[in-house]
Design an enzyme around this catalytic site. Structure first.
Site, PDB file in Angstrom:
ATOM      1  N   SER A 276      32.671 -13.547  -6.557  1.00  0.00           N
ATOM      2  CA  SER A 276      33.740 -13.766  -7.533  1.00  0.00           C
ATOM      3  C   SER A 276      34.043 -15.238  -7.680  1.00  0.00           C
ATOM      4  CB  SER A 276      35.003 -13.026  -7.105  1.00  0.00           C
ATOM      5  OG  SER A 276      35.590 -13.723  -6.029  1.00  0.00           O
ATOM      6  N   LYS A 277      34.794 -15.518  -8.722  1.00  0.00           N
ATOM      7  CA  LYS A 277      35.150 -16.883  -9.069  1.00  0.00           C
ATOM      8  C   LYS A 277      35.807 -17.617  -7.903  1.00  0.00           C
ATOM      9  CE  LYS A 277      36.469 -16.517 -13.479  1.00  0.00           C
ATOM     10  NZ  LYS A 277      37.449 -16.268 -14.478  1.00  0.00           N
ATOM     11  N   ARG A 278      36.601 -16.889  -7.177  1.00  0.00           N
ATOM     12  CA  ARG A 278      37.322 -17.530  -6.070  1.00  0.00           C
ATOM     13  C   ARG A 278      36.365 -18.124  -5.045  1.00  0.00           C
ATOM     14  NH1 ARG A 278      39.710 -13.032  -4.097  1.00  0.00           N
ATOM     15  NH2 ARG A 278      39.215 -11.983  -6.028  1.00  0.00           N
ATOM     16  N   ARG A 279      35.160 -17.598  -5.015  1.00  0.00           N
ATOM     17  CA  ARG A 279      34.205 -18.082  -4.011  1.00  0.00           C
ATOM     18  C   ARG A 279      33.194 -19.042  -4.619  1.00  0.00           C
ATOM     19  NH1 ARG A 279      34.032 -13.750   0.133  1.00  0.00           N
ATOM     20  NH2 ARG A 279      35.593 -12.263  -0.499  1.00  0.00           N
TER      21      ARG A 279
END
Ligand code: GLU
Length: 466
Positions: free
Chosen positions: A253-256
């Protein structure tokens, strides 16, 4: 039967690397079967529309070297391919279900639904519509219409029915209809929900295989009910596993880190290398082969070889693919691709590529790795002063090279010099490497100095000896 696959992007944001994988499989399955691959824009969620998103999605698909047979800009026999241009179709089908007693008008206000949700929450119940309008009498409906009350159309979910289907990847799926809510099909603004529009369009556009991410698996039973209500044959469902992040701990995901399809291109990965990696994230050829061109892939791809396990997306592997593709490129072509990433011109790039190409992992690294060929490096004095007699080494090398600009000759002379001065040959060359390139790891120095030429080489040696 002509195989028809589709990709149905919602223009609510950027295209994700996972979308490219799904698109690739749809593309390949259509090509593999001499079928058609359709692109349809699912722009019915007006609140989540993002300005310019369609253009960016179409551009990134093209930049990955992929294409579609029917869809926006190219048209096709089932146009329009934008759902927002197909509203009367969905309205007609929603109305048809109401007339058949399979769907109903619901006039519940936002406030009522909100109060209901709060009450269910307080009682610890799952949120869901309480079917308040499901049994309104025709006269009541007429009255509400006359009063211009706003409404939606909901599907009458049957009670206690088993819904089952076989997904090509996930196997047999069974759900009891009791667990489903009376789905909204048509919203009060006259736009369909995703569920209605996707089923109507997949049917009308004669889609034979729905290949999509498995986040849509839980919507499929609702779709099956709709196919049943309309009396249509459902297509084959193929739900692909999701990517796990490099650590394998959760969904990528974007957070990673960035997952936008565009960002991979901007970071200097070759589209064909990324595609090759994506081919193997969810599919296997049944042997150890890893390198596939797009064309070879479309010939080999088979739904039978899809994997069920969620693949781990790792940059190590992507880097490996990128290197394989870079090394297989000729200097002219590679230089063309580098132009977008480099401040140097094609002639300059081609001249140094024989020394640099095999060391590159991404296109973006070129200027950093090759910059010293084009301008003197910034050399940190401290990195030289750590070596014994650095100044004298530089002076010695300058005099050897002005006699003869040749790597072998330099090596001979360096050995003699080191032996008689108690120095290490490795240190001698490290001092030269740093002074000439500003780096501690480079292609062979003998080859670098041939490109730099005598004047420039000696200038650099002298500039750093004081
Ligand atoms: N519009 C949906 C999306 O954005 C399509 C899902 C599907 O393929 O049915 O992914």
């Amino acid at each position: 039967m002509t195989v028809r696959t589709r990709m149905a992007p919602s223009p609510t944001g950027e295209y994700h690397i996972g979308h490219i994988r799904t698109l690739l499989y749809n593309y390949a399955w259509a090509k593999n079967n001499k079928g058609r691959f359709i692109l349809r824009i699912e722009d019915t969620d007006r609140e989540r529309l993002v300005e310019g998103a369609v253009d960016r999605i179409l551009a990134v698909i093209r930049d990955y070297g992929l294409s579609y047979d029917e869809g926006p800009r190219v048209g096709g026999p089932f146009a329009p391919y934008y759902q927002s241009e197909r509203l009367p179709i969905y309205q007609k089908y929603a109305k048809q279900l109401v007339d058949q007693g399979l769907a109903y008008y619901c006039f519940c206000s936002k406030e009522r639904l909100e109060a209901l949700r709060k009450k269910q929450q307080a009682e610890g119940k799952l949120p869901g519509y309480d079917r308040h309008c499901r049994n309104l009498k025709p006269a009541e409906v007429k009255h509400k219409f006359a009063a211009n009350e706003s409404y939606v159309i909901r599907l009458k979910i049957p009670d206690g029915e088993e819904i089952s289907f076989t997904d090509v990847v996930m196997g047999k799926i069974k759900v009891n209809s009791g667990s489903l809510d009376d789905q909204i099909l048509l919203k009060s603004d006259g736009f369909p929900t995703y569920h209605l529009a996707v089923v109507v369009d997949d049917h009308l556009m004669e889609i034979t295989h729905i290949i999509r991410g498995n986040e849509w698996l839980s919507s499929t039973p609702k779709h099956i009910l709709l196919y049943r209500a309309f009396g249509w044959e459902p297509p084959t469902f193929v739900h692909l596993p999701v990517f796990l992040d490099p650590a394998g701990e959760g969904k990528m995901s974007k957070r990673r880190g960035s997952v936008s399809a565009r960002s991979f291109l901007e970071n200097g990965y070759l589209p064909e290398a990324i595609l090759n990696y994506l081919m193997l994230l969810g599919w296997n050829p049944g042997n150890d082969r890893e390198i596939f061109s797009l064309e070879e892939f479309t010939k080999t791809f088979d739904l039978k070889n899809l994997n069920k396990a969620n693949p781990r997306f790792t940059f190590d592997k992507l880097n490996w693919f990128n290197q394989q593709y870079l090394r297989a490129m000729d200097y002219e072509n590679l230089a063309e691709r580098l132009l977008k990433f480099s401040t140097y011109n094609k002639g300059e790039i081609v001249r140094v590529l024989p020394l640099i190409r095999d060391r590159l992992i991404t296109l973006k690294e070129f200027d950093d790795q090759a910059g010293y060929f084009f301008h003197p490096p910034a050399v940190d004095r401290k990195s030289l002063s750590g070596f014994k007699s650095a100044d004298r080494i530089l002076e010695h090398a300058a005099s050897v090279l002005s006699e003869k600009l040749d790597g072998k000759f330099l090596e001979e002379k360096a050995r003699e010099y080191c032996a008689s001065h108690g120095l290490k040959v490795g240190d001698y060359f490290m001092v030269l490497r740093i002074a000439i390139t500003g780096r501690t790891a480079t292609p062979p120095l003998g080859e670098i100095i041939q490109i730099l030429g005598e004047a420039e080489t000696i200038k650099r040696l002298k500039a750093n000896s004081y």
